[in-house]
Design a protein around this motif. Sequence first.
Motif, PDB file in Angstrom:
ATOM      1  N   ASP A 199       0.827  -1.210   0.000  1.00 17.08           N
ATOM      2  CA  ASP A 199       0.000   0.000   0.000  1.00 17.08           C
ATOM      3  C   ASP A 199       0.860   1.258   0.000  1.00 17.08           C
ATOM      4  N   THR A 211       2.153   6.807  -1.426  1.00 20.11           N
ATOM      5  CA  THR A 211       0.879   6.110  -1.247  1.00 20.11           C
ATOM      6  C   THR A 211       0.188   6.015  -2.603  1.00 20.11           C
ATOM      7  N   GLU A 212      -1.045   5.493  -2.585  1.00 16.48           N
ATOM      8  CA  GLU A 212      -1.783   5.397  -3.845  1.00 16.48           C
ATOM      9  C   GLU A 212      -2.123   6.780  -4.399  1.00 16.48           C
TER      10      GLU A 212
END
Length: 218
Positions: free
Chosen positions: A165, A190-191
């Motif tokens: 993640d 992060t995403e």
Amino acid sequence: LRAGPLSGKRVLVTSGPTHEPIDPVRYIANRSSGAQGTALAVALRDLGAEVVFVTGPASVAPPDRVELHKVETAQQMLEAVQTALPVDAAVFAAAVADWRVEGSHAQKIKKTAHGIPEMKFSENPDILATICAHPTRPALVVGFAAETQDVIAHARDKRLRKGCDWIVANDVSPATGIMGGSNNTVHLITETGVEDWPPLPKAEVARRLAARMAKALA
Ligand code: C5P
């Protein structure tokens, strides 16, 4: 255990280097001290988490009030991590050796006789990638990326390739003094993007990351 935002959560942390034996007295290792992983375990514990701490032969002492698993090699670290599952979150701060010596010797290799030994390597398991693909993958998986160049680009790529993640990326070029030092300058990938954190003591990096994890798990 202290009550806090991570009460009731079981969190795994890997830390330190691994040692890959050449023979009973020699090994291949890296410069990881285990300081950042240890600080993370402390920060997560202090937010109330039940921490499983899987550590290679680190030069800093492991924290107390954690479930401690000491290992030497990458293969042993993988086994300890798999045994610890399921967990709610996992942080892979260990600097795992990428390769191990194929057919390490049962007895000390003597200097005499056969001249200079030759070593063949084989690839170690990628613990982070293995756990990301695991049937009981933790809800939140955080990897680290120690790089000496193109830190962000490599770390972004690593996040996707390993399936974690978040990636905590840092520049471990000798001039930064990060490996073995007490400060760290990291980028959290992060995403949604990249955050550049200021230079901070490793304990503060740990507290911020633990707080972010608590928020994500809430
Ligand atoms: O591929 P690289 O070693 O740069 O990836 C770093 C991240 O992957 C770290 O989170 C490290 O703990 C993890 N890793 C692992 N097992 C390996 C190699 C790296 O868990 N064999």
